[in-house]
Design a protein around this motif. Structure first.
Motif, PDB file in Angstrom:
ATOM      1  N   ALA A   1      10.127  52.775  10.945  1.00 49.97           N
ATOM      2  CA  ALA A   1      10.008  51.537  10.161  1.00 49.97           C
ATOM      3  C   ALA A   1      10.525  50.393  11.023  1.00 49.97           C
ATOM      4  N   ALA A   2       9.730  49.346  11.134  1.00 48.27           N
ATOM      5  CA  ALA A   2      10.176  48.188  11.913  1.00 48.27           C
ATOM      6  C   ALA A   2       9.943  46.926  11.094  1.00 48.27           C
ATOM      7  N   ALA A   3      10.941  46.053  11.085  1.00 43.67           N
ATOM      8  CA  ALA A   3      10.823  44.766  10.377  1.00 43.67           C
ATOM      9  C   ALA A   3      11.348  43.667  11.295  1.00 43.67           C
ATOM     10  N   LEU A   4      10.552  42.641  11.479  1.00 42.70           N
ATOM     11  CA  LEU A   4      10.922  41.536  12.370  1.00 42.70           C
ATOM     12  C   LEU A   4      10.872  40.225  11.606  1.00 42.70           C
ATOM     13  N   ARG A   5      11.946  39.462  11.718  1.00 45.83           N
ATOM     14  CA  ARG A   5      11.934  38.095  11.190  1.00 45.83           C
ATOM     15  C   ARG A   5      11.657  37.188  12.376  1.00 45.83           C
ATOM     16  N   MET A   6      10.580  36.424  12.307  1.00 47.68           N
ATOM     17  CA  MET A   6      10.120  35.657  13.465  1.00 47.68           C
ATOM     18  C   MET A   6      10.454  34.176  13.329  1.00 47.68           C
ATOM     19  N   ASP A   7      10.618  33.553  14.476  1.00 48.94           N
ATOM     20  CA  ASP A   7      10.756  32.104  14.568  1.00 48.94           C
ATOM     21  C   ASP A   7       9.649  31.677  15.522  1.00 48.94           C
ATOM     22  N   GLY A   8       8.459  31.398  15.008  1.00 46.65           N
ATOM     23  CA  GLY A   8       7.307  31.183  15.890  1.00 46.65           C
ATOM     24  C   GLY A   8       7.054  32.451  16.675  1.00 46.65           C
ATOM     25  N   PRO A   9       6.953  32.352  18.001  1.00 51.60           N
ATOM     26  CA  PRO A   9       6.691  33.562  18.796  1.00 51.60           C
ATOM     27  C   PRO A   9       7.958  34.352  19.127  1.00 51.60           C
ATOM     28  N   VAL A  10       9.114  33.818  18.701  1.00 56.92           N
ATOM     29  CA  VAL A  10      10.377  34.453  19.082  1.00 56.92           C
ATOM     30  C   VAL A  10      10.936  35.296  17.922  1.00 56.92           C
ATOM     31  N   VAL A  11      11.458  36.450  18.266  1.00 55.53           N
ATOM     32  CA  VAL A  11      12.057  37.324  17.253  1.00 55.53           C
ATOM     33  C   VAL A  11      13.444  36.781  16.903  1.00 55.53           C
ATOM     34  N   ARG A  12      13.636  36.474  15.619  1.00 56.63           N
ATOM     35  CA  ARG A  12      14.959  35.991  15.215  1.00 56.63           C
ATOM     36  C   ARG A  12      15.860  37.200  14.897  1.00 56.63           C
ATOM     37  N   GLU A  13      15.294  38.171  14.209  1.00 57.26           N
ATOM     38  CA  GLU A  13      16.066  39.351  13.793  1.00 57.26           C
ATOM     39  C   GLU A  13      15.137  40.561  13.799  1.00 57.26           C
ATOM     40  N   ALA A  14      15.623  41.676  14.292  1.00 56.51           N
ATOM     41  CA  ALA A  14      14.764  42.877  14.335  1.00 56.51           C
ATOM     42  C   ALA A  14      15.538  44.082  13.832  1.00 56.51           C
ATOM     43  N   ARG A  15      14.873  44.898  13.027  1.00 57.72           N
ATOM     44  CA  ARG A  15      15.517  46.144  12.620  1.00 57.72           C
ATOM     45  C   ARG A  15      14.497  47.282  12.696  1.00 57.72           C
ATOM     46  N   ILE A  16      14.882  48.285  13.461  1.00 53.95           N
ATOM     47  CA  ILE A  16      14.034  49.480  13.606  1.00 53.95           C
ATOM     48  C   ILE A  16      14.828  50.652  13.038  1.00 53.95           C
ATOM     49  N   VAL A  17      14.261  51.341  12.058  1.00 55.92           N
ATOM     50  CA  VAL A  17      14.971  52.456  11.423  1.00 55.92           C
ATOM     51  C   VAL A  17      14.083  53.705  11.480  1.00 55.92           C
TER      52      VAL A  17
ATOM     53  N   CYS B   1      18.350  51.816  14.581  1.00 62.14           N
ATOM     54  CA  CYS B   1      18.397  51.666  16.047  1.00 62.14           C
ATOM     55  C   CYS B   1      18.979  50.281  16.357  1.00 62.14           C
ATOM     56  N   VAL B   2      20.278  50.180  16.191  1.00 62.49           N
ATOM     57  CA  VAL B   2      20.955  48.882  16.282  1.00 62.49           C
ATOM     58  C   VAL B   2      20.761  48.242  17.661  1.00 62.49           C
TER      59      VAL B   2
ATOM     60  N   VAL C   1      14.982  52.325  24.278  1.00 57.69           N
ATOM     61  CA  VAL C   1      16.347  52.264  23.721  1.00 57.69           C
ATOM     62  C   VAL C   1      16.371  52.837  22.298  1.00 57.69           C
ATOM     63  N   ALA C   2      15.315  52.555  21.530  1.00 52.09           N
ATOM     64  CA  ALA C   2      15.259  53.028  20.137  1.00 52.09           C
ATOM     65  C   ALA C   2      15.192  54.546  20.063  1.00 52.09           C
ATOM     66  N   SER C   3      14.673  55.184  21.106  1.00 51.58           N
ATOM     67  CA  SER C   3      14.549  56.647  21.022  1.00 51.58           C
ATOM     68  C   SER C   3      15.892  57.340  21.284  1.00 51.58           C
ATOM     69  N   ARG C   4      16.889  56.605  21.779  1.00 48.89           N
ATOM     70  CA  ARG C   4      18.194  57.241  22.075  1.00 48.89           C
ATOM     71  C   ARG C   4      18.856  57.846  20.833  1.00 48.89           C
ATOM     72  N   PRO C   5      18.936  57.112  19.705  1.00 45.73           N
ATOM     73  CA  PRO C   5      19.590  57.734  18.540  1.00 45.73           C
ATOM     74  C   PRO C   5      18.729  58.781  17.830  1.00 45.73           C
TER      75      PRO C   5
ATOM     76  N   ARG D   1       9.767  57.292  20.992  1.00 48.60           N
ATOM     77  CA  ARG D   1       9.492  56.141  21.865  1.00 48.60           C
ATOM     78  C   ARG D   1       8.051  55.665  21.679  1.00 48.60           C
ATOM     79  N   VAL D   2       7.132  56.620  21.628  1.00 47.99           N
ATOM     80  CA  VAL D   2       5.705  56.278  21.496  1.00 47.99           C
ATOM     81  C   VAL D   2       5.449  55.538  20.171  1.00 47.99           C
ATOM     82  N   PHE D   3       6.025  56.056  19.090  1.00 45.99           N
ATOM     83  CA  PHE D   3       5.766  55.445  17.780  1.00 45.99           C
ATOM     84  C   PHE D   3       6.455  54.081  17.633  1.00 45.99           C
ATOM     85  N   VAL D   4       7.654  53.946  18.209  1.00 38.36           N
ATOM     86  CA  VAL D   4       8.315  52.637  18.120  1.00 38.36           C
ATOM     87  C   VAL D   4       7.482  51.615  18.905  1.00 38.36           C
ATOM     88  N   ALA D   5       7.005  52.001  20.075  1.00 39.91           N
ATOM     89  CA  ALA D   5       6.183  51.075  20.871  1.00 39.91           C
ATOM     90  C   ALA D   5       4.923  50.693  20.097  1.00 39.91           C
TER      91      ALA D   5
END
Ligand SMILES: Cc1cc2nc3c(=O)[nH]c(=O)nc-3n(C[C@H](O)[C@H](O)[C@H](O)COP(=O)(O)OP(=O)(O)OC[C@H]3O[C@@H](n4cnc5c(N)ncnc54)[C@H](O)[C@@H]3O)c2cc1C
Ligand code: SF4
Length: 338
Positions: free
Chosen positions: A241-257, A268-269, A291-295, A314-318
């Motif tokens: 699961a990935a959720a991104l809060r965007m500021d235009g093209p820039v990621v303001r906040e990202a959470r990958i679980v 995946c803090v 990095v997300a695949s480490r935990p 790693r493949v699915f997060v990408a």
């Protein structure tokens, strides 16, 4: 044919009555919503409650209130079908609509509830078996036995959190409301889960989960990808699961679980922090996926091999991040079912 063990069924019409019944009945009581997970588990004697407190007769537990702009409140008794089909959910929280729509089969989604999915039991190849099968291997510590058959020297159970919606709700920053004899409390869904295959929820025995609240969508982009053997129905053996809060093209906040790689959803803090303040380029995505695949530390206790599930993280997060970036999702990256 497997039969249900005998039990007393109580049918409260209010949350307050359900709480009282749970409190009065003590540790021998369990809540049941759709029953799509609990009843099969009871047939296998994974649970043998003396009393079942049914939630289906409680008016007001089902339904979706609010709006994406102000935030949504989803009653725990809302079916997975209704959750997936709700226009505000589908349009503004697409990861939740996807996850709810990928649980099991249409028949079970018509009965199974979001609250039941959030609270669904952890799973393990040595546990989700008939009583006779479990008896033949002398049981395990999750039910009727002494040791863990996956990690015999371990003092704990490593059964796997296998809910499709839990990692999504965590990534979206959902809050859950629990009502018990001690009153009502509202906690982040992350605080509901414990890293323990047996005591996997921080819910108190008399508490009913009544509501799941989503914060305002506020331009959040979200996606859920599920790895499983059969596309028609199967529990996840990896969920991203990935959720991104965007500021235009820039990621303001990202959470990958991640789902189905531990006894609780894994946040995946580090990968989230890596993306914050950055543009979603292909290079940055690859870096964050690594990095997300480490935990992700799956054990050999679900379907598909654990090294493969680790590799597929790693493949699915990408893939998830590429989808959110509007980049083509590569087909030759070694992935299987999404
Ligand atoms: C063949 C099959 C395939 C499945 N595939 C999937 C899958 O792919 N993905 C997936 O996530 N699940 C799957 N499931 C499990 C299950 O169907 C879903 O998780 C469903 O959402 C459970 O909801 P329910 O309302 O039926 O829960 P129930 O079976 O009624 O309850 C599940 C657990 O939650 C507790 N509970 C329920 N409601 C509350 C509440 N309001 N407050 C506190 N505790 C509560 C119960 O006490 C019980 O411990 C599958 C089940 C089967 C039989
Ligand atoms: S992880 Fe170990 S204790 Fe837990 S269900 Fe599996 S075999 Fe049993």
């Amino acid at each position: 044919m497997m039969r249900l063990p005998p039990f007393e069924y109580r049918a409260p019409v209010s949350v307050a009555d359900a709480v009282e019944l749970m409190g009065d009945s003590g540790p021998d009581a369990m809540l049941v919503a759709g029953g799509t997970d609990l009843y099969p588990n009871m047939k296998r004697r994974q649970f043998e409650p003396r009393v079942l407190v049914g939630l289906r007769g409680i008016r007001g537990l089902a339904g979706v209130r609010g709006s994406a702009a102000a935030g949504l409140a989803i009653g725990s008794g809302t079916t997975l079908t209704a959750t997936a089909a709700h226009p505000e959910v589908a349009a503004h929280y697409p990861a939740l609509a996807t996850a709810a729509g990928l649980v099991s089969t249409p028949q079970l989604r018509n009965v199974g509830t979001l609250g039941g999915n959030v609270c669904v039991d952890t799973r393990c190849n040595y546990y989700n078996q008939s009583y006779q099968w479990r008896k033949a291997v002398n049981f395990c510590m999750k039910k009727d036995g002494e040791i863990c058959l996956v990690a015999p020297g371990s003092p704990r159970c490593w059964a796997v959190s296998s809910s499709d919606t839990a990692p999504v709700l965590w990534s979206l920053g959902a809050m859950v409301t629990l009502v018990g004899r001690g009153g009502e409390r509202r906690i982040p869904i992350a605080a509901l889960y414990r890293d323990d295959g047996i005591a996997y929820l921080s819910r108190r025995p008399d508490e009913v989960l009544t509501e799941i609240a989503l914060p305002p969508a506020d331009g959040v982009r979200s996606v859920y990808l599920k790895l499983r053997r059969r596309g028609s129905f199967d529990f996840p053996v990896l969920g991203v699961a990935a959720a991104l809060r965007m500021d235009g093209p820039v990621v303001r906040e990202a959470r990958i679980v991640l789902g189905a790689v531990a006894s609780l959803p894994r946040d995946c803090v580090e990968a989230g922090a890596l993306l914050a303040g950055e543009r979603l380029t292909a290079e940055r995505i690859e870096e964050a996926a690594a990095v997300a695949s480490r935990p992700s530390k799956p054990l050999d206790n679900t379907d598909l091999t654990h090294p493969y599930r680790k590799k597929m993280t790693r493949v699915f997060v990408a893939r998830a991040l590429r989808h959110l970036a509007g980049l083509p999702v590569l087909a030759d990256d070694g992935g299987a079912t999404a």
